[in-house]
Scaffold this motif. Structure first.
Motif, PDB file in Angstrom:
ATOM      1  N   GLN A  88       0.829  -1.210   0.000  1.00  0.00           N
ATOM      2  CA  GLN A  88       0.000   0.000   0.000  1.00  0.00           C
ATOM      3  C   GLN A  88       0.859   1.255   0.000  1.00  0.00           C
ATOM      4  O   GLN A  88       0.569   2.228  -0.711  1.00  0.00           O
ATOM      5  CB  GLN A  88      -0.935  -0.028   1.211  1.00  0.00           C
ATOM      6  CG  GLN A  88      -2.020  -1.088   1.119  1.00  0.00           C
ATOM      7  CD  GLN A  88      -2.821  -1.228   2.389  1.00  0.00           C
ATOM      8  OE1 GLN A  88      -2.272  -1.195   3.497  1.00  0.00           O
ATOM      9  NE2 GLN A  88      -4.139  -1.384   2.258  1.00  0.00           N
ATOM     10  N   LEU A  89       1.948   1.253   0.798  1.00  0.00           N
ATOM     11  CA  LEU A  89       2.849   2.402   0.809  1.00  0.00           C
ATOM     12  C   LEU A  89       3.567   2.521  -0.538  1.00  0.00           C
ATOM     13  O   LEU A  89       3.806   3.642  -1.032  1.00  0.00           O
ATOM     14  CB  LEU A  89       3.857   2.282   1.951  1.00  0.00           C
ATOM     15  CG  LEU A  89       4.880   3.406   2.065  1.00  0.00           C
ATOM     16  CD1 LEU A  89       4.202   4.764   2.234  1.00  0.00           C
ATOM     17  CD2 LEU A  89       5.844   3.153   3.235  1.00  0.00           C
ATOM     18  N   ALA A  90       3.906   1.389  -1.144  1.00  0.00           N
ATOM     19  CA  ALA A  90       4.572   1.426  -2.448  1.00  0.00           C
ATOM     20  C   ALA A  90       3.685   2.093  -3.500  1.00  0.00           C
ATOM     21  O   ALA A  90       4.158   2.899  -4.321  1.00  0.00           O
ATOM     22  CB  ALA A  90       4.946   0.008  -2.871  1.00  0.00           C
ATOM     23  N   TYR A  91       2.394   1.773  -3.484  1.00  0.00           N
ATOM     24  CA  TYR A  91       1.479   2.423  -4.438  1.00  0.00           C
ATOM     25  C   TYR A  91       1.381   3.924  -4.150  1.00  0.00           C
ATOM     26  O   TYR A  91       1.269   4.735  -5.082  1.00  0.00           O
ATOM     27  CB  TYR A  91       0.102   1.770  -4.374  1.00  0.00           C
ATOM     28  CG  TYR A  91       0.049   0.450  -5.117  1.00  0.00           C
ATOM     29  CD1 TYR A  91       0.069   0.410  -6.518  1.00  0.00           C
ATOM     30  CD2 TYR A  91      -0.006  -0.751  -4.413  1.00  0.00           C
ATOM     31  CE1 TYR A  91       0.023  -0.806  -7.194  1.00  0.00           C
ATOM     32  CE2 TYR A  91      -0.061  -1.973  -5.087  1.00  0.00           C
ATOM     33  CZ  TYR A  91      -0.032  -1.991  -6.476  1.00  0.00           C
ATOM     34  OH  TYR A  91      -0.069  -3.184  -7.150  1.00  0.00           O
ATOM     35  N   ARG A  92       1.427   4.309  -2.880  1.00  0.00           N
ATOM     36  CA  ARG A  92       1.414   5.742  -2.562  1.00  0.00           C
ATOM     37  C   ARG A  92       2.680   6.412  -3.097  1.00  0.00           C
ATOM     38  O   ARG A  92       2.629   7.538  -3.636  1.00  0.00           O
ATOM     39  CB  ARG A  92       1.313   5.926  -1.044  1.00  0.00           C
ATOM     40  CG  ARG A  92       1.408   7.387  -0.572  1.00  0.00           C
ATOM     41  CD  ARG A  92       0.252   8.254  -1.085  1.00  0.00           C
ATOM     42  NE  ARG A  92      -1.025   7.735  -0.649  1.00  0.00           N
ATOM     43  CZ  ARG A  92      -1.575   8.014   0.543  1.00  0.00           C
ATOM     44  NH1 ARG A  92      -0.962   8.830   1.374  1.00  0.00           N
ATOM     45  NH2 ARG A  92      -2.754   7.500   0.859  1.00  0.00           N
ATOM     46  N   LEU A  93       3.822   5.739  -2.963  1.00  0.00           N
ATOM     47  CA  LEU A  93       5.067   6.308  -3.481  1.00  0.00           C
ATOM     48  C   LEU A  93       4.996   6.469  -5.001  1.00  0.00           C
ATOM     49  O   LEU A  93       5.467   7.471  -5.553  1.00  0.00           O
ATOM     50  CB  LEU A  93       6.253   5.414  -3.089  1.00  0.00           C
ATOM     51  CG  LEU A  93       6.615   5.371  -1.597  1.00  0.00           C
ATOM     52  CD1 LEU A  93       7.711   4.339  -1.343  1.00  0.00           C
ATOM     53  CD2 LEU A  93       7.091   6.751  -1.128  1.00  0.00           C
TER      54      LEU A  93
ATOM     55  N   ILE B 105       8.341  -1.172   7.294  1.00  0.00           N
ATOM     56  CA  ILE B 105       7.381  -1.054   6.187  1.00  0.00           C
ATOM     57  C   ILE B 105       7.923  -0.093   5.131  1.00  0.00           C
ATOM     58  O   ILE B 105       7.841  -0.351   3.922  1.00  0.00           O
ATOM     59  CB  ILE B 105       6.018  -0.575   6.718  1.00  0.00           C
ATOM     60  CG1 ILE B 105       5.386  -1.659   7.598  1.00  0.00           C
ATOM     61  CG2 ILE B 105       5.087  -0.183   5.575  1.00  0.00           C
ATOM     62  CD1 ILE B 105       4.196  -1.159   8.395  1.00  0.00           C
ATOM     63  N   GLY B 106       8.510   1.020   5.599  1.00  0.00           N
ATOM     64  CA  GLY B 106       9.046   2.006   4.667  1.00  0.00           C
ATOM     65  C   GLY B 106      10.193   1.456   3.834  1.00  0.00           C
ATOM     66  O   GLY B 106      10.258   1.676   2.609  1.00  0.00           O
ATOM     67  N   LEU B 107      11.118   0.736   4.473  1.00  0.00           N
ATOM     68  CA  LEU B 107      12.243   0.147   3.732  1.00  0.00           C
ATOM     69  C   LEU B 107      11.745  -0.783   2.634  1.00  0.00           C
ATOM     70  O   LEU B 107      12.192  -0.710   1.482  1.00  0.00           O
ATOM     71  CB  LEU B 107      13.138  -0.640   4.700  1.00  0.00           C
ATOM     72  CG  LEU B 107      13.916   0.147   5.755  1.00  0.00           C
ATOM     73  CD1 LEU B 107      14.646  -0.807   6.691  1.00  0.00           C
ATOM     74  CD2 LEU B 107      14.916   1.086   5.089  1.00  0.00           C
ATOM     75  N   LEU B 108      10.820  -1.661   3.003  1.00  0.00           N
ATOM     76  CA  LEU B 108      10.334  -2.651   2.042  1.00  0.00           C
ATOM     77  C   LEU B 108       9.550  -1.978   0.919  1.00  0.00           C
ATOM     78  O   LEU B 108       9.678  -2.343  -0.263  1.00  0.00           O
ATOM     79  CB  LEU B 108       9.460  -3.681   2.764  1.00  0.00           C
ATOM     80  CG  LEU B 108       9.067  -4.929   1.979  1.00  0.00           C
ATOM     81  CD1 LEU B 108      10.291  -5.639   1.430  1.00  0.00           C
ATOM     82  CD2 LEU B 108       8.249  -5.869   2.861  1.00  0.00           C
ATOM     83  N   ALA B 109       8.760  -0.972   1.237  1.00  0.00           N
ATOM     84  CA  ALA B 109       7.973  -0.285   0.212  1.00  0.00           C
ATOM     85  C   ALA B 109       8.867   0.419  -0.794  1.00  0.00           C
ATOM     86  O   ALA B 109       8.592   0.401  -2.010  1.00  0.00           O
ATOM     87  CB  ALA B 109       7.032   0.713   0.875  1.00  0.00           C
ATOM     88  N   ILE B 110       9.906   1.042  -0.328  1.00  0.00           N
ATOM     89  CA  ILE B 110      10.831   1.748  -1.237  1.00  0.00           C
ATOM     90  C   ILE B 110      11.443   0.761  -2.221  1.00  0.00           C
ATOM     91  O   ILE B 110      11.536   1.024  -3.434  1.00  0.00           O
ATOM     92  CB  ILE B 110      11.923   2.460  -0.419  1.00  0.00           C
ATOM     93  CG1 ILE B 110      11.320   3.605   0.403  1.00  0.00           C
ATOM     94  CG2 ILE B 110      13.021   2.991  -1.335  1.00  0.00           C
ATOM     95  CD1 ILE B 110      12.262   4.187   1.438  1.00  0.00           C
ATOM     96  N   LEU B 111      11.866  -0.412  -1.705  1.00  0.00           N
ATOM     97  CA  LEU B 111      12.469  -1.406  -2.591  1.00  0.00           C
ATOM     98  C   LEU B 111      11.440  -1.994  -3.555  1.00  0.00           C
ATOM     99  O   LEU B 111      11.772  -2.358  -4.692  1.00  0.00           O
ATOM    100  CB  LEU B 111      13.104  -2.520  -1.762  1.00  0.00           C
ATOM    101  CG  LEU B 111      14.277  -2.101  -0.857  1.00  0.00           C
ATOM    102  CD1 LEU B 111      14.826  -3.297  -0.099  1.00  0.00           C
ATOM    103  CD2 LEU B 111      15.389  -1.431  -1.670  1.00  0.00           C
ATOM    104  N   LYS B 112      10.181  -2.089  -3.117  1.00  0.00           N
ATOM    105  CA  LYS B 112       9.135  -2.660  -3.965  1.00  0.00           C
ATOM    106  C   LYS B 112       8.888  -1.830  -5.225  1.00  0.00           C
ATOM    107  O   LYS B 112       8.480  -2.370  -6.261  1.00  0.00           O
ATOM    108  CB  LYS B 112       7.840  -2.825  -3.170  1.00  0.00           C
ATOM    109  CG  LYS B 112       7.771  -4.096  -2.321  1.00  0.00           C
ATOM    110  CD  LYS B 112       6.491  -4.158  -1.524  1.00  0.00           C
ATOM    111  CE  LYS B 112       6.312  -5.496  -0.818  1.00  0.00           C
ATOM    112  NZ  LYS B 112       6.001  -6.617  -1.731  1.00  0.00           N
TER     113      LYS B 112
END
Length: 829
Positions: free
Chosen positions: A18-23, A46-53
């Motif tokens: 969900q954070l990845a889609y926001r990014l 969560i932030g680390l994983l979303a950035i990499l996603k």
């Protein structure tokens, strides 16, 4: 897991998606950089994983860094999005730290609204060689440099490696700050192997809080900096039995601490981990055997899987076994280079001289090493001015550049000193501009606005000129050891307000190597840092036998305030210490019991002589509830514990009066048994039943003291007659009841005192150490020396007669003579 809250892998993956889609909606694309400024939390992971996603790379920023340093990193990376908290966002905006174009995502904001974002997995479409993160390290030019680490470096660190076996049953403790590359091992070591990750709940770790987390969560894999490892071994190792692997590194490990760890944790593998950030956390590792010899340094071991190392000479040719050379490293862990620093990248990431394929490179570490006969590598030192301190790699040039920019400084050099074994500290030597005055404390405060805590020198030494060698270069070996005044300048605000404050101040003085520190001084202004704070809390917990939270120290910062916080928040175990005079440059004198008598000596003894009392009534509560009989050894052991909070090691000076002689000797015996030097043991009218009065003794005393002796003798006989205590004809010893009558104290104290006297008087401990000095009043000057030698087990006894009666020895005019002779012996010993 954090604070007993849990996040499953499924929940983590969903929230990261969900954070990845926001990014993505904020135009974060593959190969771009995203800042992350968060403390240990679910949001951080969560932030680390979303950035990499989304295929981007993360830039970890420590929220505790100075504003100037954070500002440089944000400008250097040109991140367009920063993940942080609401509080930090307000702080950054208030100081205009952020570029106008940057977008903030406050991960704790109530209106963040990530629930509305899609949850399917995001396909990042990245390659193993693509960038995973940019982590900043110290730079020799005065600015930190960003190390660009690819995905394959992280994978090679934690997957199918040869230095540890991580399974889904393991539990990692995430302890390191996010901007420190040990966090790479902790976070991805767990997440890429299906293991459990426990986020350490406290901002700053101490041995006791680490031990609590390891015990509570059954941690199996733990990484510690060498400084924390040494503290843990000293204070908390008995609570680490759940560990399968204990990794330590960042600096040279103490062999004695390593030996204790492998002996006390037989089912745990202890690993010495070595590696620069430029080669993704670890390059070499060494599993310490249980029988490691005490006369060798701990090797850094062999390269981990998918890593290559070479030891080369100045022409970049291999050196033979045993010959020192520079370590070059390569393989899958090698970084891409330094962000926006092509020249520096070319200098340090050099062409591989033995490459099988074109374009391969090696990182030039600057570390001096050699091969041992068994093929392991031994670290020998640095070839430049880079140092390792508290696990961080520091370029001394960066600190020197920051100091040189201060207008009061003409020239500067910074070195690491280890004047006490195991205590490495940064020391800055500065030459001021002739027209300027330079305040070392003000200089340190200014540096704290630019440099992180671990890079601020603990001491600033002002010199007229820097010493030079024959070539005109600064002779670093000739830089003087910092001079520390012998004692504090007495001041009203510096006098301790309580025994607890006194004990904490003495602990600080030893840890900071700063005898001038008082309870009013700020711990961190006197050279304290986070590791020393952890050491202070650990030793204070041992000393007080109660929790000392490091958060209390960060909030209080002075020992007076810390003592107040501890006193208000918890019950502090009693101490026998009584500070009769806490200032002075001379070796302390510890007076056993008889506190009022010891206090009467103060006006007649040099103001430079510290005097402390050790009082049994202060520790009565420690023994009241014990069913076993009160023993003189138990009291002496408690005295020994309390005494060491003021003076950790000898030579010691002890004195006891009358019935406290046996306790004084027992304390001396225990110290001698533990190998401590004892400079002075003084017994004042303490005869151990070796004196028997004769009629002519009494006649002489009557002639010398007249009415004073007659009155004292008559009162004693009258007391015994009224209490139906008929003394033996030649017994001049005070009875227990007579001693109790002299005590102005509570009924409970008198009961305890009776127990003590009944224990102490029959006890005749023998002391086989140095000379015993016996100061005898006129009343007992005819003591039998040969019998004393036999009873005390000490052939070397000095006898000195002090004019006066036994009961009046601490009153005027006799106390002056007693004080003079006591001081004479203290000075001669």
């Amino acid at each position: 897991m954090r604070d007993n809250q849990h996040l499953t892998y499924a929940e983590l993956n969903q929230q990261a998606n969900q954070l990845a889609y926001r990014l993505r909606s904020l135009h974060v694309e593959p190969k771009t950089l995203v800042g992350l400024c968060l403390d240990r939390s679910f949001a951080m992971v969560i932030g680390l994983l979303a950035i990499l996603k989304v295929g981007a790379a993360y830039v970890p920023l420590d929220p505790n860094y100075p504003e100037e340093r954070l500002g440089f990193m944000l400008e250097d990376t040109q991140v367009s999005v920063l993940l942080t908290t609401s509080a930090l966002a307000k702080q950054f905006n208030a100081i205009s730290l952020l570029p106008p174009s940057i977008r903030l995502i406050a991960m704790d904001a109530a209106d963040l609204g990530l629930e509305a974002e899609p949850t399917p997995n995001v396909n990042p479409g990245v390659m193993a060689t693509d960038l995973a993160y940019v982590m900043y390290t110290s730079g020799s030019t005065g600015k930190p440099k960003g190390v660009c680490v690819p995905h394959r470096g992280v994978v090679r660190l934690v997957k199918h490696t040869n230095y540890l076996d991580i399974t889904a049953d393991d539990t990692f403790l995430q302890l390191a700050p996010i901007a420190f590359d040990a966090a790479t091992l902790e976070i991805w070591g767990a997440l890429l192997n299906g293991a459990r990750l426990v986020l350490f709940p406290e901002p700053t770790p101490t041995p006791s809080t680490i031990a609590q987390a390891v015990s509570d969560h059954h941690v199996t894999i733990l990484w510690l900096t060498s400084g924390l490892f040494h503290l843990v071994v000293d204070h908390s190792l008995d609570r680490f039995h759940s560990l399968r692997y204990l990794l330590a590194g960042g600096d040279v490990l103490s062999v004695s601490h390593v030996q204790r760890a492998v002996q006390q944790l037989p089912h745990c593998t202890l690993i010495n981990g070595y590696g620069p950030t430029e080669n993704t956390t670890f390059t070499c590792c060494y599993s310490v055997p249980s029988s490691f010899p005490a006369d060798q340094s701990i090797p850094i071991g062999r390269p981990i899987a998918n890593t290559t190392i070479y030891i080369l000479d100045s022409q970049r040719q291999p050196v033979p076994m045993g010959i020192p050379g520079e370590l070059y490293v390569g393989g899958d862990g090698l970084a891409q280079g330094y962000l926006n620093r092509p020249q520096l990248t070319a200098e340090r990431f050099v062409p591989h001289p033995f490459a099988h394929e074109s374009g391969e490179r090696l990182y030039k570490t600057g570390d001096l090493v050699r091969y041992l006969p068994d093929g392991a590598v031994e670290f020998l030192g640095r070839l430049d001015n880079q140092v390792k301190l508290r696990g961080f790699r520091i370029e001394l040039g960066e600190i020197e550049t920051a100091i040189a920019q201060i207008n009061t400084v003409k020239t500067v050099v910074v070195i690491v000193r280890e004047d006490q074994p195991g205590d490495k500290r940064l020391v800055a030597y500065v030459v001021p501009n002739t027209a300027q005055t330079l305040n070392p404390d003000a200089l340190r405060q200014q540096l704290k606005q630019q440099l992180p805590d671990y890079m601020v020198p603990s001491t600033v030494v002002v010199l007229e000129d820097l010493p030079l060698n024959a070539n005109g270069k600064v002779d670093r070996r000739a830089l003087p050891r910092p001079q520390i005044p012998a004692t504090a300048v007495p001041s009203a605000k510096g006098e301790p307000e309580s025994i607890l404050e006194l004990r904490l101040v003495n602990l600080c003085q030893r840890i900071l190597n700063c005898p001038t520190m008082t309870g009013h001084d700020n711990f961190f202004d006197q050279g304290g840092n986070s590791l020393l704070a952890a050491q202070l809390c650990a030793e204070a917990e041992t000393m007080l036998n109660c929790p000392v939270p490091i958060t209390a120290l960060f909030q209080a910062q002075t020992m007076r305030e810390l003592a107040a916080v501890l006193s208000n928040n918890q019950e502090i175990p009693p101490s026998s210490l009584v500070a009769l005079r806490s200032t002075g440059t001379k070796r302390p004198l510890f007076f056993i019991n008889s506190i009022s008598q010891a206090r009467s000596l103060l006006p007649w003894i040099s103001q430079d002589q510290p005097i402390y009392g050790l009082n049994i009534f202060s520790i009565r509560s420690l023994f009241d509830d014990r069913p076993e009989p009160l023993t003189i050894e138990a009291i002496a052991r408690q005295f020994l514990t309390d005494l060491r909070t003021i003076q950790p090691h000898g030579p010691y000076q002890l004195a006891g009066y009358c019935q406290d002689g046996p306790l004084t000797l027992e304390l001396a015996r225990l110290l001698h048994q533990q190998g401590e030097a004892i400079a002075f043991v003084g017994l004042i009218d303490s005869l151990f039943q070796t004196y028997t009065s004769k009629w002519w003794h009494r006649f002489l005393l009557m002639c010398e003291f007249g009415w004073d002796y007659f009155r004292e003798r008559s009162q004693r006989l009258l007391f015994r007659s009224l209490n139906q205590q008929i003394p033996e004809e030649q017994d001049d010893q005070l009875t227990i009841d007579e001693r109790l009558q002299l005590l102005e104290t509570s009924k409970k104290d008198q009961i305890f005192y009776r127990r003590y006297i009944e224990t102490a008087l029959p006890c005749q401990p023998q002391y086989h150490g140095s000379t015993i000095t016996m100061l005898l009043s006129s009343e007992v000057k005819f003591a039998d020396l040969s019998k004393l030698q036999q009873v005390l087990g000490c052939p070397d006894i000095e006898l000195e007669v002090v004019r006066g009666l036994h009961s009046a020895l601490f009153e005027e005019p006799y106390v002056r003579d007693l004080a003079a002779k006591l001081e004479q012996y203290l000075q001669s010993h």
